[in-house]
Design a protein around this motif. Structure first.
Motif, mmCIF file in Angstrom:
data_model
loop_
_atom_site.group_PDB
_atom_site.id
_atom_site.type_symbol
_atom_site.label_atom_id
_atom_site.label_comp_id
_atom_site.label_asym_id
_atom_site.label_seq_id
_atom_site.Cartn_x
_atom_site.Cartn_y
_atom_site.Cartn_z
ATOM 1 N N ARG A 1 -3.651 -4.995 0.884
ATOM 2 C CA ARG A 1 -3.938 -6.002 1.001
ATOM 3 C C ARG A 1 -4.241 -6.504 2.525
ATOM 4 N N TRP A 2 -5.402 -6.524 2.426
ATOM 5 C CA TRP A 2 -5.680 -7.212 4.762
ATOM 6 C C TRP A 2 -5.184 -8.453 4.707
ATOM 7 N N HIS A 3 -4.246 -8.597 6.249
ATOM 8 C CA HIS A 3 -4.152 -9.604 6.444
ATOM 9 C C HIS A 3 -4.747 -9.848 7.159
ATOM 10 N N ASP A 4 -5.287 -11.119 7.944
ATOM 11 C CA ASP A 4 -6.239 -12.052 9.390
ATOM 12 C C ASP A 4 -5.161 -11.917 10.056
ATOM 13 N N ARG A 5 -3.919 -12.373 9.878
ATOM 14 C CA ARG A 5 -2.692 -13.259 10.188
ATOM 15 C C ARG A 5 -1.479 -12.550 9.000
ATOM 16 N N LEU A 6 -0.636 -11.425 9.896
ATOM 17 C CA LEU A 6 0.773 -11.630 8.892
ATOM 18 C C LEU A 6 1.549 -12.126 8.551
ATOM 19 N N PRO A 7 2.246 -12.544 7.797
ATOM 20 C CA PRO A 7 3.495 -13.365 7.410
ATOM 21 C C PRO A 7 4.342 -13.552 8.065
ATOM 22 N N ASP A 8 4.783 -13.956 9.024
ATOM 23 C CA ASP A 8 6.281 -13.800 10.303
ATOM 24 C C ASP A 8 7.478 -13.544 8.744
ATOM 25 N N GLY A 9 8.177 -12.657 10.035
ATOM 26 C CA GLY A 9 9.281 -12.253 9.530
ATOM 27 C C GLY A 9 9.241 -10.914 9.498
ATOM 28 N N VAL A 10 10.238 -10.331 8.975
ATOM 29 C CA VAL A 10 10.575 -9.113 8.844
ATOM 30 C C VAL A 10 10.423 -8.868 6.941
ATOM 31 N N PRO A 11 9.779 -8.145 6.282
ATOM 32 C CA PRO A 11 9.666 -8.315 4.960
ATOM 33 C C PRO A 11 11.318 -7.233 4.547
ATOM 34 N N ARG A 12 11.991 -8.162 3.375
ATOM 35 C CA ARG A 12 12.893 -6.997 2.905
ATOM 36 C C ARG A 12 12.709 -6.806 1.578
ATOM 37 N N PRO A 13 13.511 -5.410 1.211
ATOM 38 C CA PRO A 13 12.955 -4.653 0.125
ATOM 39 C C PRO A 13 14.098 -5.915 -0.873
ATOM 40 N N GLY A 14 12.709 -5.733 -2.364
ATOM 41 C CA GLY A 14 13.393 -6.231 -3.338
ATOM 42 C C GLY A 14 12.448 -5.676 -4.357
ATOM 43 N N LYS A 15 12.541 -6.525 -5.513
ATOM 44 C CA LYS A 15 11.526 -6.276 -7.011
ATOM 45 C C LYS A 15 10.240 -6.223 -7.058
ATOM 46 N N GLY A 16 9.574 -6.708 -6.059
ATOM 47 C CA GLY A 16 8.338 -7.108 -5.717
ATOM 48 C C GLY A 16 6.949 -6.060 -5.696
ATOM 49 N N PRO A 17 6.043 -5.967 -5.150
ATOM 50 C CA PRO A 17 4.741 -5.508 -5.110
ATOM 51 C C PRO A 17 4.718 -3.824 -3.814
ATOM 52 N N LEU A 18 5.384 -5.619 -2.759
ATOM 53 C CA LEU A 18 5.389 -4.978 -1.110
ATOM 54 C C LEU A 18 6.724 -3.530 -1.313
ATOM 55 N N ALA A 19 5.058 -2.776 -0.520
ATOM 56 C CA ALA A 19 6.054 -0.957 0.041
ATOM 57 C C ALA A 19 5.540 -0.555 0.558
ATOM 58 N N LEU A 20 4.998 -1.027 1.635
ATOM 59 C CA LEU A 20 4.806 -0.496 3.120
ATOM 60 C C LEU A 20 3.306 -1.997 3.965
ATOM 61 N N ARG A 21 4.577 -1.917 5.145
ATOM 62 C CA ARG A 21 3.555 -3.012 5.988
ATOM 63 C C ARG A 21 3.031 -2.717 7.331
ATOM 64 N N VAL A 22 1.812 -2.474 7.599
ATOM 65 C CA VAL A 22 1.123 -2.507 9.398
ATOM 66 C C VAL A 22 0.642 -3.623 9.690
ATOM 67 N N ALA A 23 1.774 -3.655 11.583
ATOM 68 C CA ALA A 23 1.061 -4.031 12.011
ATOM 69 C C ALA A 23 0.793 -4.113 13.192
ATOM 70 N N LEU A 24 -0.819 -4.753 13.388
ATOM 71 C CA LEU A 24 -1.825 -4.644 13.957
ATOM 72 C C LEU A 24 -1.032 -5.655 15.663
ATOM 73 N N GLU A 25 -1.903 -5.642 16.962
ATOM 74 C CA GLU A 25 -1.311 -5.525 18.096
ATOM 75 C C GLU A 25 -1.705 -7.199 18.455
ATOM 76 N N THR A 26 -3.746 -7.762 17.427
ATOM 77 C CA THR A 26 -3.668 -8.366 17.540
ATOM 78 C C THR A 26 -2.846 -9.427 16.571
ATOM 79 N N GLY A 27 -1.903 -8.991 15.917
ATOM 80 C CA GLY A 27 -1.276 -10.407 14.740
ATOM 81 C C GLY A 27 -2.465 -9.918 13.345
ATOM 82 N N GLU A 28 -3.338 -8.682 12.939
ATOM 83 C CA GLU A 28 -3.311 -8.985 12.063
ATOM 84 C C GLU A 28 -2.730 -7.968 11.367
ATOM 85 N N GLY A 29 -2.902 -7.199 10.096
ATOM 86 C CA GLY A 29 -2.584 -6.071 9.672
ATOM 87 C C GLY A 29 -2.563 -5.903 7.711
ATOM 88 N N PHE A 30 -1.852 -4.881 7.869
ATOM 89 C CA PHE A 30 -2.184 -4.606 5.773
ATOM 90 C C PHE A 30 -1.027 -4.243 5.060
#
Length: 286
Positions: free
Chosen positions: A79-108
């Motif tokens: 899932r690509w983000h033109d602007r990543l959500p603020d804050g550090v994602p927390r482990p939980g029961k949701g689908p998110l497994a890994l986040r990659v942040a770029l210097e531009t503020g974008e990421g996936f």
């Protein structure tokens, strides 16, 4: 499951969005997705992406040093983000497994739905060291994947053609969905034995394979990552369409169910009107 066309489309999308950008953070949310620990994820931070490659169904982000490689498995996605959500994602029961942040503020984000967690992430100096990549057969989009090479691959096999097409060590990148589509285009039963195919049938199967995969890649070209799943589903003619009319002949698309998967086919187009037994033994009804 994302297969060759979708992963190829993701490769193209990420090439345009990642190459030349610096990775500033790699944040694991589900530790279970990490299949390697040396080099660590932090080895990617501060590196600039130089290229994005595909190996079968594996996606490979190259930093000119460590590679970040992922296999999306059955229910994984990017899932690509033109602007990543603020804050550090927390482990939980949701689908998110890994986040990659770029210097531009974008990421996936790498996400995985469902309870069967098979999404895999590797950090490696050489993708060929990953067992799943090391065992891959030839890529069907490669320039040298001609009919002669295809026939040579099948010549050493004696099994059902559906299973042969899905075998990653024989041909890289084809899964359940596109094997159904290829066999429908070739007008061939999924239970035909490879050893029974005539030269003319091998020719027709090779043409169907290339037309199906290249057509799917062409449809996906330029499609944003978030719309690729819908694009795939919309382009399928028999897979996932049990009970619907075949777009070629109008017969009803049928299904054979197995323990953890199913296949779809058209009786008129592929089996001379005969129905395949919908049980795990998967033998023809007589």
């Amino acid at each position: 499951m994302p297969e060759l066309p979708e992963v190829e489309a993701l490769r193209g999308f990420l090439t345009g969005h990642l190459v030349g950008s610096e990775i500033v953070r790699v944040l694991p949310v589900a530790i279970s997705v990490l299949k390697t620990y040396d080099p660590p994820l932090t080895a990617l931070e501060g590196r600039t992406v130089t290229a994005v490659h595909r190996h079968g169904k594996f996606l490979d982000i190259d930093t000119g040093g460590p590679h970040l490689v992922t296999h999306l498995a059955r229910a994984g996605w990017l899932r690509w983000h033109d602007r990543l959500p603020d804050g550090v994602p927390r482990p939980g029961k949701g689908p998110l497994a890994l986040r990659v942040a770029l210097e531009t503020g974008e990421g996936f984000d790498l996400t995985e739905a469902g309870t069967q967690k098979r999404l895999a992430v590797y950090v490696t100096e050489s993708p060929e060291q990953i067992p799943g990549i090391a065992r891959l057969g030839p890529d069907p989009l490669a320039a040298d994947f001609d009919e002669e090479r295809f026939a040579g691959l099948l010549a050493g096999e004696r099994r059902q053609i559906k299973g042969a097409l899905r075998d990653q060590s024989l041909i890289a990148g084809i899964g359940n969905a596109y094997s159904d589509e290829i066999l429908h285009a070739a007008r061939m039963s999924p239970f035909r034995l490879t050893s029974s195919l005539t030269k003319e049938e091998v020719h027709g199967l090779h043409v169907a394979l290339l037309d199906t995969l290249n057509g799917a890649v062409e449809r996906s070209h330029g499609v944003a990552a978030g719309r690729l799943k819908a694009e795939k589903k919309g382009g399928l003619r028999v897979h996932g369409r049990t009970g619907e009319p075949c777009p070629v002949c109008g017969d009803t698309v049928r299904e054979v169910s197995f323990a953890d998967s199913s296949l779809q086919y058209c009786p008129t187009c592929q089996t001379g009107g005969r129905l395949l037994a919908d049980r795990r033994m998967s033998r023809l009804l007589k």
